[in-house]
Scaffold this active site. Structure first.
Site, PDB file in Angstrom:
ATOM      1  N   ARG A 103     -12.042  -6.675   5.477  1.00  0.00           N
ATOM      2  CA  ARG A 103     -10.943  -7.644   5.490  1.00  0.00           C
ATOM      3  C   ARG A 103     -10.227  -7.517   6.837  1.00  0.00           C
ATOM      4  NH1 ARG A 103      -5.284  -6.980   3.698  1.00  0.00           N
ATOM      5  NH2 ARG A 103      -4.449  -9.075   3.533  1.00  0.00           N
ATOM      6  N   HIS A 128      -1.505 -12.606   9.525  1.00  0.00           N
ATOM      7  CA  HIS A 128      -0.998 -11.269   9.220  1.00  0.00           C
ATOM      8  C   HIS A 128       0.110 -10.989  10.239  1.00  0.00           C
ATOM      9  CE1 HIS A 128      -2.147  -7.275   7.138  1.00  0.00           C
ATOM     10  NE2 HIS A 128      -1.045  -7.034   7.833  1.00  0.00           N
ATOM     11  N   GLU A 136       1.059 -10.963   2.729  1.00  0.00           N
ATOM     12  CA  GLU A 136       2.410 -10.470   2.467  1.00  0.00           C
ATOM     13  C   GLU A 136       3.485 -11.346   3.094  1.00  0.00           C
ATOM     14  OE1 GLU A 136       2.753  -6.358   3.511  1.00  0.00           O
ATOM     15  OE2 GLU A 136       1.029  -5.744   2.329  1.00  0.00           O
ATOM     16  N   ASN A 141      -1.547  -6.574  -2.842  1.00  0.00           N
ATOM     17  CA  ASN A 141      -1.312  -5.351  -2.066  1.00  0.00           C
ATOM     18  C   ASN A 141      -0.286  -4.534  -2.824  1.00  0.00           C
ATOM     19  OD1 ASN A 141      -2.925  -6.559  -0.190  1.00  0.00           O
ATOM     20  ND2 ASN A 141      -1.399  -6.632   1.440  1.00  0.00           N
ATOM     21  N   TYR A 151       1.466  -0.505  -2.962  1.00  0.00           N
ATOM     22  CA  TYR A 151       1.568   0.862  -2.430  1.00  0.00           C
ATOM     23  C   TYR A 151       2.427   1.752  -3.312  1.00  0.00           C
ATOM     24  CZ  TYR A 151      -0.648  -0.773   1.826  1.00  0.00           C
ATOM     25  OH  TYR A 151      -1.555  -1.281   2.715  1.00  0.00           O
ATOM     26  N   GLU A 188      -5.042  -4.477  -0.475  1.00  0.00           N
ATOM     27  CA  GLU A 188      -4.543  -3.295   0.243  1.00  0.00           C
ATOM     28  C   GLU A 188      -4.010  -2.280  -0.746  1.00  0.00           C
ATOM     29  OE1 GLU A 188      -1.622  -3.771   3.352  1.00  0.00           O
ATOM     30  OE2 GLU A 188      -2.642  -5.567   4.117  1.00  0.00           O
TER      31      GLU A 188
HETATM   32  O1  IFM Z   1       0.198  -1.671   7.697  1.00  0.00           O
HETATM   33  C1  IFM Z   1       0.697  -2.470   6.677  1.00  0.00           C
HETATM   34  C2  IFM Z   1      -0.082  -3.764   6.590  1.00  0.00           C
HETATM   35  O2  IFM Z   1      -0.070  -4.457   7.776  1.00  0.00           O
HETATM   36  C3  IFM Z   1       0.523  -4.647   5.529  1.00  0.00           C
HETATM   37  N1  IFM Z   1       0.667  -3.953   4.292  1.00  0.00           N
HETATM   38  C4  IFM Z   1       1.275  -2.643   4.307  1.00  0.00           C
HETATM   39  C5  IFM Z   1       0.601  -1.772   5.341  1.00  0.00           C
HETATM   40  C6  IFM Z   1       1.247  -0.369   5.364  1.00  0.00           C
HETATM   41  O3  IFM Z   1       2.602  -0.477   5.673  1.00  0.00           O
END
Ligand code: IFM
Length: 485
Positions: free
Chosen positions: A82, A125, A170, A298, A300, A377
């Site tokens: 990606r 992006h 995002e 995405n 985290y 992500e």
């Molecule tokens: O590095 C970033 C990415 O560009 C977008 N999502 C979160 C990642 C980590 O912060």
């Protein structure tokens, strides 16, 4: 709790195992072959915006080292890569098409296909051409029309070989962070501009979906960064209201326009003082709600939310630069992010793999219109050390990735239609306002020499994906990789 030995059950046939990067974070070559400034080039030049004065000018030199990077992907056995295309490389200043810019991505796609790796393309992006920012950026409706043109240019060059098209990555970050908090480029701190950026990026997404569909694109989607909004004390109405506001701004004002062609009623009310109503023109919501074929998720970390002041210093939403930040939480600047004592990564983000399962199950249950999901992500920053033997023993990241993959497996078992997982990131890279301080890669990059070394997490991820592909047979060993210069 995650099992110690990850199971390979539950992943449907053809599940995609990939890894991701973004143009501004890896390419470098900031002014080469006709490319001009993106907002990130310009933002990073202003002292205090990016930690240590770092810039994306060289990044990890992927522009010049692309064939070698694709060879590393092949060595890891990735199904898909990606990446994003740089608008500022393809239409410098937002003006005419730059054939040399398109050629780079054409070579990349050929190299991937030759290596048997599926190209997964993202059009935006975060690297708006600075020329378009000078004309008002995403606060200006016209930028949406320029984006639709750029999407057509990229399709004309690559549509014969690329099947998967993502409009935005995002949009939360490139609207509320970029125009509200000032922590991301272009660094504006104007809540009305931030809300305008949200709406205009939605519109740009919808217009591009329509154009790409007409041109014949097979798979079109968008990637959103979503989080579970957890009230600190569910019995406290102040915390519950704060969690509602956070959920609206982080999740629902992105999900619902795209999936349902409508902003949530409560968000419309919350954002009325910031001009959201006035931005919506007849036909906009139909355009924005154009059907998509997949949703990229995405994820985290979760967010524990309170409406009360917090002094724990746990807030993992800070950026990296030295400049004072405003709040991205338009109309909800008072919300706080207390700690619940979970372990944290080098980003100060909490580690809680089960949050990913919960998020995927929630999406599947609350949104009947949901298309298939891909985790586009997920990953973690830790402070890596290269050992005397030249290996990178990143046990924390390895655990993080395998535990999250297990969370995906559990979500599939509970009915979520998840069809792929892309680890962030393929390479250590430019982590926005944190500069080169935070390393997310499964491949280590020595920023002085640009030498790449596959980390233990990359080897473990590769072995796990191979085991799934081989129908749960014991995972084959991936030979330890020598550093590549
Ligand atoms: O590095 C970033 C990415 O560009 C977008 N999502 C979160 C990642 C980590 O912060």
């Amino acid at each position: 709790m995650m099992k110690n030995t990850p199971t390979t059950d539950n992943f449907p046939p053809g599940f995609i195992w990939g890894s991701a990067t973004a143009a501004a974070q890896v390419e470098g070559a900031a002014w080469e072959d006709g490319k001009e400034d993106s907002v990130w080039d310009a933002f990073a030049r202003i002292p205090g915006n990016v930690l240590n004065g770092d810039t994306p000018a060289t990044a990890v030199d992927h522009y010049h080292r692309m064939p070698q990077d694709v060879a590393l992907m092949k060595q890891l056995g990735l199904d898909s890569y990606r990446f994003s295309t740089s608008w500022a490389r393809i239409r410098p200043g937002g003006r005419d098409v730059n054939p040399k810019g398109l050629e780079f991505y054409s070579r990349l796609v050929d190299e991937l296909l030759e290596a048997g790796i599926l190209p997964w393309l993202t059009l935006y992006h975060w690297d708006l051409p600075q020329g378009l920012e000078d004309a008002g950026g995403w606060a200006n409706r016209d930028t949406a029309y320029r984006f639709a043109e750029y999407a057509q240019d990229v399709y004309a060059a690559l549509g014969d070989r690329v099947r998967h098209w993502t409009t935005f990555n995002e949009p939360f970050c490139s609207s509320l962070l970029g125009y509200g908090s000032g922590v991301h480029a272009p660094g504006r701190q104007d809540p009305r501009a931030a809300v305008a950026a949200v709406h205009h990026q939605h519109l740009a997404h919808g217009m591009a979906v329509t154009e790409l569909r007409e041109l014949g694109a097979e798979q079109i989607g968008i990637t959103l960064n979503l989080s579970n909004s957890i009230p600190r004390d569910p019995a406290d109405p102040v915390d519950r209201e704060a969690a509602r506001l956070f959920d609206s701004l982080q999740n629902r004002i992105f999900l619902e326009p795209v999936l349902r062609g409508a902003y949530p009623e409560d968000s419309l009310k919350d954002l009325e003082p910031f001009g959201l109503h006035d931005l919506i023109r007849p036909g906009d919501m139909e355009t924005i709600g154009a059907p998509i074929d997949f949703l990229g998720v995405n994820h985290y970390h979760d967010d524990l939310i309170s409406g009360h002041p917090d002094t724990s210093g746990a807030d993992g939403h800070g950026g990296g630069g030295a400049r004072p930040k405003a709040s991205p939480w338009v109309g909800a600047e008072h919300i706080t992010f207390p700690s619940r004592g979970l372990p944290r990564t080098a980003m100060n983000w909490e580690v809680n793999p089960d949050g990913l399962r919960k998020l995927l199950v929630r999406l599947s249950q609350e949104y009947p219109e949901l298309p298939p999901l891909y985790i586009t992500e997920n990953g973690a920053a830790y402070d890596d050390v290269v050992s005397g033997e030249g290996t990178v023993p990143d046990a924390d990241r390895t655990r993080f990735i395998l535990d999250h993959v297990q969370a995906v497996s559990a979500a599939i078992e509970q009915g979520a239609d998840v069809r792929g997982y892309f680890v962030w990131s393929l390479l250590d890279n430019f982590e926005w306002s944190w500069g080169y301080e935070k390393r997310f890669g499964i491949i280590h990059v020595d920023y002085q020499t640009q030498v790449r070394t596959i980390k233990d997490s990359g080897l473990a991820y590769s072995r796990f994906a191979a085991a799934v592909r081989n129908g749960n047979s014991p995972a084959p060993e991936v030979p330890a990789a020598a550093p590549v210069g």
